[in-house]
Write an enzyme that holds these catalytic residues in place. Structure first.
Site, PDB file in Angstrom:
ATOM      1  N   LYS A  35       0.975  -1.193   0.013  1.00 57.87           N
ATOM      2  CA  LYS A  35      -0.079  -0.060  -0.144  1.00 57.87           C
ATOM      3  C   LYS A  35       0.878   1.335   0.235  1.00 57.87           C
ATOM      4  O   LYS A  35       0.666   1.941  -0.697  1.00 57.87           O
ATOM      5  CB  LYS A  35      -0.923  -0.061   1.137  1.00 57.87           C
ATOM      6  CG  LYS A  35      -1.838   1.175   1.312  1.00 57.87           C
ATOM      7  CD  LYS A  35      -3.261   0.657   1.842  1.00 57.87           C
ATOM      8  CE  LYS A  35      -2.903   0.516   3.271  1.00 57.87           C
ATOM      9  NZ  LYS A  35      -2.761   2.053   4.197  1.00 57.87           N
ATOM     10  N   SER A  36       1.972   1.228   0.834  1.00 52.73           N
ATOM     11  CA  SER A  36       2.782   2.474   1.044  1.00 52.73           C
ATOM     12  C   SER A  36       3.389   2.749  -0.489  1.00 52.73           C
ATOM     13  O   SER A  36       3.365   3.880  -0.917  1.00 52.73           O
ATOM     14  CB  SER A  36       3.930   2.179   1.918  1.00 52.73           C
ATOM     15  OG  SER A  36       3.368   2.208   3.309  1.00 52.73           O
ATOM     16  N   ARG A  40       2.799   5.804  -3.316  1.00 42.63           N
ATOM     17  CA  ARG A  40       4.111   6.733  -3.811  1.00 42.63           C
ATOM     18  C   ARG A  40       4.243   6.661  -5.238  1.00 42.63           C
ATOM     19  O   ARG A  40       4.541   7.541  -6.129  1.00 42.63           O
ATOM     20  CB  ARG A  40       5.203   6.422  -2.943  1.00 42.63           C
ATOM     21  CG  ARG A  40       5.000   6.703  -1.574  1.00 42.63           C
ATOM     22  CD  ARG A  40       6.370   6.004  -0.807  1.00 42.63           C
ATOM     23  NE  ARG A  40       6.346   6.442   0.561  1.00 42.63           N
ATOM     24  CZ  ARG A  40       5.621   6.471   1.390  1.00 42.63           C
ATOM     25  NH1 ARG A  40       4.277   5.532   1.327  1.00 42.63           N
ATOM     26  NH2 ARG A  40       5.738   6.795   2.773  1.00 42.63           N
ATOM     27  N   GLY A 107      -5.039   7.743   5.130  1.00 40.13           N
ATOM     28  CA  GLY A 107      -4.181   8.612   5.874  1.00 40.13           C
ATOM     29  C   GLY A 107      -2.988   8.905   5.210  1.00 40.13           C
ATOM     30  O   GLY A 107      -2.539  10.268   4.971  1.00 40.13           O
ATOM     31  N   SER A 180       7.855   9.188  11.858  1.00 40.46           N
ATOM     32  CA  SER A 180       6.351   9.203  10.830  1.00 40.46           C
ATOM     33  C   SER A 180       7.006   9.651   9.362  1.00 40.46           C
ATOM     34  O   SER A 180       7.547  10.436   9.250  1.00 40.46           O
ATOM     35  CB  SER A 180       5.584  10.233  11.143  1.00 40.46           C
ATOM     36  OG  SER A 180       4.568  10.374  10.008  1.00 40.46           O
ATOM     37  N   GLN A 182       4.986   9.540   6.797  1.00 40.34           N
ATOM     38  CA  GLN A 182       3.979  10.433   6.332  1.00 40.34           C
ATOM     39  C   GLN A 182       4.525  11.814   6.623  1.00 40.34           C
ATOM     40  O   GLN A 182       4.512  12.495   5.390  1.00 40.34           O
ATOM     41  CB  GLN A 182       2.595  10.198   6.974  1.00 40.34           C
ATOM     42  CG  GLN A 182       2.013   8.659   6.666  1.00 40.34           C
ATOM     43  CD  GLN A 182       0.671   8.551   7.096  1.00 40.34           C
ATOM     44  OE1 GLN A 182       0.290   9.453   7.984  1.00 40.34           O
ATOM     45  NE2 GLN A 182       0.151   7.460   7.029  1.00 40.34           N
ATOM     46  N   ASP A 335       2.286  -0.659  11.790  1.00 42.86           N
ATOM     47  CA  ASP A 335       1.062  -1.136  11.434  1.00 42.86           C
ATOM     48  C   ASP A 335       0.589  -2.665  11.853  1.00 42.86           C
ATOM     49  O   ASP A 335      -0.509  -3.067  11.914  1.00 42.86           O
ATOM     50  CB  ASP A 335       0.964  -1.010   9.988  1.00 42.86           C
ATOM     51  CG  ASP A 335       0.716   0.235   9.568  1.00 42.86           C
ATOM     52  OD1 ASP A 335       0.541   1.298  10.408  1.00 42.86           O
ATOM     53  OD2 ASP A 335       1.239   0.640   8.634  1.00 42.86           O
ATOM     54  N   ARG A 366      -6.107   2.339  18.160  1.00 44.16           N
ATOM     55  CA  ARG A 366      -5.772   0.876  18.061  1.00 44.16           C
ATOM     56  C   ARG A 366      -4.968   0.486  19.568  1.00 44.16           C
ATOM     57  O   ARG A 366      -5.099  -0.571  19.831  1.00 44.16           O
ATOM     58  CB  ARG A 366      -4.480   0.481  16.984  1.00 44.16           C
ATOM     59  CG  ARG A 366      -5.306   0.609  15.776  1.00 44.16           C
ATOM     60  CD  ARG A 366      -4.174   0.405  14.661  1.00 44.16           C
ATOM     61  NE  ARG A 366      -4.779   0.127  13.453  1.00 44.16           N
ATOM     62  CZ  ARG A 366      -4.146   0.560  12.261  1.00 44.16           C
ATOM     63  NH1 ARG A 366      -2.772   0.521  12.306  1.00 44.16           N
ATOM     64  NH2 ARG A 366      -4.876   0.414  10.698  1.00 44.16           N
TER      65      ARG A 366
HETATM   66  C1  S3P Z   1       2.931   4.997   6.468  1.00 44.04           C
HETATM   67  C2  S3P Z   1       3.448   5.483   7.331  1.00 44.04           C
HETATM   68  C3  S3P Z   1       2.947   4.990   8.561  1.00 44.04           C
HETATM   69  C4  S3P Z   1       1.929   3.839   8.650  1.00 44.04           C
HETATM   70  C5  S3P Z   1       1.061   4.119   7.628  1.00 44.04           C
HETATM   71  C6  S3P Z   1       1.789   3.963   6.231  1.00 44.04           C
HETATM   72  C7  S3P Z   1       3.539   5.292   4.986  1.00 44.04           C
HETATM   73  O1  S3P Z   1       2.356   6.087   9.235  1.00 44.04           O
HETATM   74  O2  S3P Z   1       1.264   3.603   9.821  1.00 44.04           O
HETATM   75  O3  S3P Z   1      -0.112   2.899   7.475  1.00 44.04           O
HETATM   76  O4  S3P Z   1       3.173   4.769   3.944  1.00 44.04           O
HETATM   77  O5  S3P Z   1       4.459   6.350   4.833  1.00 44.04           O
HETATM   78  P1  S3P Z   1       3.019   7.376  10.010  1.00 44.04           P
HETATM   79  O6  S3P Z   1       4.019   7.861   9.284  1.00 44.04           O
HETATM   80  O7  S3P Z   1       1.798   7.875  10.856  1.00 44.04           O
HETATM   81  O8  S3P Z   1       3.902   6.635  11.195  1.00 44.04           O
END
Ligand code: S3P
Length: 457
Positions: A35-36, A40, A107, A180, A182, A335, A366
Site C-alpha cells: 500500500k505504501s 507513492r 491517511g 513518521s 508520512q 501497523d 488501536r
Molecule cells: C505509512 C506510514 C505510517 C503507517 C502507515 C503508512 C506510509 O504512518 O502507519 O500505515 O506509507 O508512509 P506514520 O507516518 O503516521 O507512522
C-alpha cells in the site's frame, strides 16, 4: 420505485462476520501489492515527465482514492488489459483540482498529497470518511506551513481541510519530532516544487520506512542522504526537481502478509508460502518480533525489486512464547501491533509492547482497540503508560467476543485471525474497511483453510 442507498434504509437485522476455528492453513498465499509503495508510485508517476508503468499496484480503496486524486490533479492513469497501470505524468505542472479530493480512509494518501500540492499555486480541498476526519493533520500542516502554504482545517486540526498552495514556496529545514514516514514524505514531496534545498532531519531513534527516499531516487530526483555524528539522517531534496518516468513492480505488502503469517503460526498443522514480500528493514520489525517469540519463519530467494529488498517467506505453526519488545522496534512494525497482539494472546507467558502511543492516532485508537478486543475474547491485558502488557493464554481457550471494527481494517483482520485458532468463534461487526488495504482477504484466507462467514441475526 425509489431505491435508497443501503445506509438510508432501515436495518432490521444485524450483520456480522464470524471466524471459526480452522483445521490448518496450507498452500501459496498471493499477498496483494504494498500500500505504501502503491500510493507513492501513483504520486511520483503522476508528477514525472513521461509514462510510468506500474505492475502489482494494490487495487484497494485507499490506493484508488489516491489514484482518483492524481487524475484530478492532471495525471492520465489507465489500466491495461494485462493488469499493468500506466501513469502519464504532468511533468511538474500539476493542475488545480476542480472538486474536493475525497480520500476515504487513506491517511497516507492525504498527508503525502497535502505535501505534494502545498507548493503549487492553487487550492486543494480534502475530505474523507469519519475515521480519516478524526485523525490529526497538524503534524503535517505545522512543517508545511513554513513553506508559505496555508491550511484551513476543521476544529482540532482535522479534515475537511483546504490547502492554499504557496505562490513562491520557501525551502525549509525540519527536524522530525515523531517517527513518521508520512510527515517525512510530506515535507520531501513539498520540496520537489521549491527552488533550493529542503531538508528533513530524522533523529536516530525516529527512523521510519524509507520508501519515499528510495522511490524519489528511482524517478531521478536529486536527493542527498547523509548522517550526522548522532546518527540522525539528513535528507535533502534539491528543487525544483524534475522526475523521469520509470517502470516498477510493487512488491507484496508485508503489513498484509503479517495476517496470514500469524494465522499460520497460531493455527496448528499449518504451512504457508508467501512469495515476493517486501522486507525493507525499516518495515520488517514484525519478522524480528515473531522470530524472537519462537516463530518458524524462513526467508528464501532474497533479492532487490523496484529498489526495495524482497523475499519469499515460508511459515509453519509454532509454539510461541512471550517477549519484551523495546520501543525502538515500534517504527519498523507500527501497523503490525494489532496482529502481533493476537500472536501474543496465543503465546506462553507475558508479552510487553513498549512505546506504542502512536497506535492512538491510527485508523482508530488501536491502543484501546487491542486492549478491548483481547479482553472481549478472554485474554488478560493492561495498559502501563505507553506500553501494553498481554498475558498469553498458550493453549488455554479464548475467543467468543464481538469486535467493533470502527472502520479500522487492521483491527477487523486481526480479530478474524484470532478466530481461526481460538476455541470459540470471534465475530467482527463490520468488515467493510478491509477493502481499504486487502480487498480479497477473506476469500484468500478461506481458500487457504480459514472458516470465515457472514451471519445475519
Ligand atoms: C505509512 C506510514 C505510517 C503507517 C502507515 C503508512 C506510509 O504512518 O502507519 O500505515 O506509507 O508512509 P506514520 O507516518 O503516521 O507512522
Amino acid at each position: 420505485m425509489l431505491s435508497l442507498p443501503l445506509s438510508n434504509k432501515k436495518r432490521d437485522f444485524f450483520m456480522k462476520t464470524v471466524s471459526n476455528r480452522s483445521k490448518g492453513l496450507f498452500g501459496t498465499f498471493a499477498t496483494p501489492g504494498d500500500k505504501s509503495l502503491s500510493h507513492r508510485a501513483l504520486m511520483l508517476g503522476g508528477l514525472a515527465k513521461g509514462s510510468t508503468k506500474i505492475k502489482g499496484l494494490l487495487e484497494s480503496g485507499d490506493v484508488m482514492a489516491t489514484l482518483s486524486a492524481m487524475r484530478k490533479l492532471g495525471a492520465d492513469i489507465e489500466k491495461l488489459p494485462d493488469g499493468t497501470w500506466t501513469v502519464a505524468g504532468v511533468d511538474s505542472g500539476l493542475r488545480a483540482p476542480d472538486s474536493v479530493l475525497d480520500m476515504g480512509n487513506a491517511g497516507t494518501g492525504t498527508r503525502l498529497l497535502a505535501g505534494l500540492v502545498c507548493t503549487h499555486p492553487f487550492e486543494t480541498r480534502f475530505t474523507g470518511d469519519t475515521s480519516l476526519c478524526s485523525r490529526p493533520m497538524n503534524r503535517i500542516t505545522l512543517p508545511l506551513a513554513q513553506t508559505g502554504a496555508r491550511f484551513e482545517t476543521a476544529q482540532g486540526g482535522t479534515l475537511p481541510m483546504t490547502v492554499i498552495g504557496a505562490k513562491a514556496p520557501k525551502p525549509i529545514t525540519y527536524r522530525l519530532p515523531v517517527a513518521s514516514a508520512q510527515v517525512k514524505s510530506a515535507v520531501l514531496l513539498a520540496g520537489l516544487n521549491i527552488d533550493g534545498d529542503t531538508t528533513v532531519i530524522e533523529p536516530a531513534d525516529l527512523k521510519s520506512r524509507d520508501h519515499t527516499e528510495r522511490m524519489l531516487r528511482g524517478f531521478g530526483a536529486a536527493l542527498d542522504i547523509a548522517e550526522d555524528s548522532d546518527g540522525a539522517r539528513i535528507l535533502t531534496v534539491h528543487g525544483k526537481a524534475s522526475l523521469t518516468a520509470c517502470d516498477l513492480t510493487v512488491p507484496a505488502d508485508i503489513s498484509s502478509a503479517a495476517f496470514p503469517i500469524v494465522a499460520a503460526l497460531i493455527t496448528p498443522d499449518s504451512e504457508l508460502f508467501l512469495p515476493d514480500i517486501g522486507i525493507n528493514p525499516l518495515r520488517s520489525g514484525i519478522l524480528t518480533a515473531l522470530k524472537a517469540m519462537g516463530a518458524d519463519i524462513t526467508l528464501e530467494n532474497s533479492r532487490i525489486a523496484a529498489g526495495e529488498p524482497v523475499a519469499d517467506i515460508r511459515v509453519k505453526s509454532s509454539e510461541l512464547h512471550g517477549v519484551d519488545l523495546p520501543a525502538s522496534l515500534a517504527p519498523s512494525m507500527i501497523d503490525e501491533y494489532p496482529i502481533l497482539a493476537i500472536a501474543a494472546a496465543f503465546a506462553d507467558g507475558k508479552t510487553t509492547l513498549r512505546g506504542v502511543s502512536e497506535l492512538k492516532v491510527k485508523e482508530s485508537n488501536r491502543f484501546d482497540a487491542i486492549l478491548n478486543g483481547l479482553k472481549a475474547n478472554g485474554v488478560a491485558c493492561s495498559a502501563l503508560g505507553n506500553d501494553i502488557e498481554i498475558k498469553g493464554r498458550g493453549k488455554n481457550p479464548c475467543g467468543g467476543g464481538l469486535i467493533e471494527a470502527k472502520l479500522d481494517h487492521r483491527i477487523a483482520m486481526s480479530f478474524l485471525v484470532m478466530g481461526m485458532a481460538a476455541e470459540n468463534p470471534v465475530a467482527v461487526d463490520d468488515v467493510s474497511s478491509i477493502a481499504t488495504s486487502f480487498p480479497n482477504f477473506i476469500e484468500l484466507m478461506n481458500k487457504s483453510g480459514a472458516n470465515i462467514h457472514d451471519y445475519r441475526d
